[in-house]
Design a protein around this motif. Structure first.
Motif, PDB file in Angstrom:
ATOM      1  N   UNK A  51       0.839  -1.202   0.000  1.00 51.02           N
ATOM      2  CA  UNK A  51       0.000   0.000   0.000  1.00 51.02           C
ATOM      3  C   UNK A  51       0.873   1.250   0.000  1.00 51.02           C
ATOM      4  N   UNK A  52       1.909   1.268   0.841  1.00 48.14           N
ATOM      5  CA  UNK A  52       2.780   2.442   0.902  1.00 48.14           C
ATOM      6  C   UNK A  52       3.498   2.673  -0.422  1.00 48.14           C
ATOM      7  N   UNK A  53       3.972   1.609  -1.044  1.00 52.51           N
ATOM      8  CA  UNK A  53       4.661   1.743  -2.324  1.00 52.51           C
ATOM      9  C   UNK A  53       3.703   2.229  -3.404  1.00 52.51           C
ATOM     10  N   UNK A  54       2.485   1.712  -3.404  1.00 54.41           N
ATOM     11  CA  UNK A  54       1.487   2.140  -4.385  1.00 54.41           C
ATOM     12  C   UNK A  54       1.170   3.617  -4.227  1.00 54.41           C
ATOM     13  N   UNK A  55       1.009   4.081  -2.999  1.00 54.91           N
ATOM     14  CA  UNK A  55       0.731   5.501  -2.754  1.00 54.91           C
ATOM     15  C   UNK A  55       1.909   6.359  -3.214  1.00 54.91           C
ATOM     16  N   UNK A  56       3.131   5.922  -2.943  1.00 51.79           N
ATOM     17  CA  UNK A  56       4.307   6.679  -3.373  1.00 51.79           C
ATOM     18  C   UNK A  56       4.367   6.771  -4.898  1.00 51.79           C
ATOM     19  N   UNK A  57       4.051   5.685  -5.582  1.00 49.69           N
ATOM     20  CA  UNK A  57       4.059   5.704  -7.047  1.00 49.69           C
ATOM     21  C   UNK A  57       2.984   6.645  -7.572  1.00 49.69           C
ATOM     22  N   UNK A  58       1.785   6.602  -7.012  1.00 53.89           N
ATOM     23  CA  UNK A  58       0.713   7.486  -7.464  1.00 53.89           C
ATOM     24  C   UNK A  58       1.061   8.951  -7.240  1.00 53.89           C
ATOM     25  N   UNK A  59       1.668   9.275  -6.102  1.00 57.64           N
ATOM     26  CA  UNK A  59       2.069  10.657  -5.826  1.00 57.64           C
ATOM     27  C   UNK A  59       3.114  11.110  -6.842  1.00 57.64           C
ATOM     28  N   UNK A  60       4.080  10.261  -7.136  1.00 56.90           N
ATOM     29  CA  UNK A  60       5.110  10.624  -8.110  1.00 56.90           C
ATOM     30  C   UNK A  60       4.518  10.799  -9.504  1.00 56.90           C
ATOM     31  N   UNK A  61       3.541   9.986  -9.870  1.00 54.87           N
ATOM     32  CA  UNK A  61       2.878  10.135 -11.171  1.00 54.87           C
ATOM     33  C   UNK A  61       2.157  11.470 -11.248  1.00 54.87           C
ATOM     34  N   UNK A  62       1.478  11.865 -10.171  1.00 53.56           N
ATOM     35  CA  UNK A  62       0.773  13.148 -10.147  1.00 53.56           C
ATOM     36  C   UNK A  62       1.758  14.306 -10.243  1.00 53.56           C
ATOM     37  N   UNK A  63       2.850  14.234  -9.485  1.00 53.30           N
ATOM     38  CA  UNK A  63       3.855  15.306  -9.518  1.00 53.30           C
ATOM     39  C   UNK A  63       4.469  15.410 -10.910  1.00 53.30           C
ATOM     40  N   UNK A  64       4.846  14.289 -11.497  1.00 51.52           N
ATOM     41  CA  UNK A  64       5.444  14.310 -12.827  1.00 51.52           C
ATOM     42  C   UNK A  64       4.447  14.795 -13.874  1.00 51.52           C
ATOM     43  N   UNK A  65       3.195  14.393 -13.743  1.00 56.14           N
ATOM     44  CA  UNK A  65       2.160  14.860 -14.667  1.00 56.14           C
ATOM     45  C   UNK A  65       1.981  16.365 -14.601  1.00 56.14           C
ATOM     46  N   UNK A  66       1.942  16.919 -13.384  1.00 54.22           N
ATOM     47  CA  UNK A  66       1.818  18.367 -13.224  1.00 54.22           C
ATOM     48  C   UNK A  66       3.041  19.101 -13.787  1.00 54.22           C
ATOM     49  N   UNK A  67       4.229  18.541 -13.557  1.00 49.95           N
ATOM     50  CA  UNK A  67       5.454  19.134 -14.095  1.00 49.95           C
ATOM     51  C   UNK A  67       5.415  19.163 -15.621  1.00 49.95           C
ATOM     52  N   UNK A  68       5.055  18.033 -16.238  1.00 53.31           N
ATOM     53  CA  UNK A  68       5.011  17.983 -17.701  1.00 53.31           C
ATOM     54  C   UNK A  68       3.919  18.895 -18.258  1.00 53.31           C
ATOM     55  N   UNK A  69       2.778  18.987 -17.574  1.00 53.77           N
ATOM     56  CA  UNK A  69       1.712  19.888 -18.002  1.00 53.77           C
ATOM     57  C   UNK A  69       2.204  21.347 -17.962  1.00 53.77           C
ATOM     58  N   UNK A  70       2.873  21.720 -16.869  1.00 50.98           N
ATOM     59  CA  UNK A  70       3.398  23.080 -16.752  1.00 50.98           C
ATOM     60  C   UNK A  70       4.461  23.367 -17.792  1.00 50.98           C
ATOM     61  N   UNK A  71       5.370  22.422 -18.016  1.00 47.46           N
ATOM     62  CA  UNK A  71       6.424  22.597 -19.014  1.00 47.46           C
ATOM     63  C   UNK A  71       5.819  22.727 -20.411  1.00 47.46           C
ATOM     64  N   UNK A  72       4.820  21.921 -20.717  1.00 49.03           N
ATOM     65  CA  UNK A  72       4.144  21.984 -22.010  1.00 49.03           C
ATOM     66  C   UNK A  72       3.435  23.328 -22.177  1.00 49.03           C
TER      67      UNK A  72
END
Length: 123
Positions: A89-110
């Motif tokens: 569960x902890x690993x899954x939450x960490x992966x989801x948080x990183x996906x959200x952060x990376x998605x927001x970063x790529x959206x902002x960069x785009x």
């Protein structure tokens, strides 16, 4: 792989492969030949042909090597230490948080590239 899996090829292996291929083709042809029968009977014909072909293939040198590999894989799989439910569960939450952060970063960069580079060029 073990020494048993590297045994010599039998002289009949080519014939066994042809028989297996023939059984598979026979199952497919049987499916088409009995077109007026119920679908489950036709599917059963194909499954029987497939199982018979697999049984013949498993008597070849490559089939025996495959079976040996499967047995060794099961042995290795028993040695795996699986994570606990809490760790999963902890690993899954960490992966989801990183996906959200990376998605927001790529959206902002785009958005920045679109605003400062693409829009002035295209107009």
């Amino acid at each position: 792989m073990s020494a048993q899996a590297t045994e010599e090829k039998s002289k009949l292996d080519s014939l066994k492969w042809l028989v297996a291929f023939g059984l598979l083709i026979a199952g497919i042809v049987g499916f088409d030949y009995y077109a007026e029968q119920a679908m489950y009977i036709r599917a059963l014909i194909v499954i029987v042909g497939l199982v018979a072909a697999i049984a013949v293939v498993m008597t070849t040198a490559k089939g025996k090597a495959l079976w040996q590999f499967i047995k060794e894989s099961r042995t290795e799989l028993r040695k795996v230490i699986w994570p606990s439910s809490n760790e999963t569960v902890r690993t899954t939450i960490a992966v989801l948080v990183m996906i959200i952060i990376l998605g927001l970063f790529l959206w902002g960069f785009d958005s920045l590239i679109n605003t400062w580079v693409i829009t002035p060029i295209i107009g």
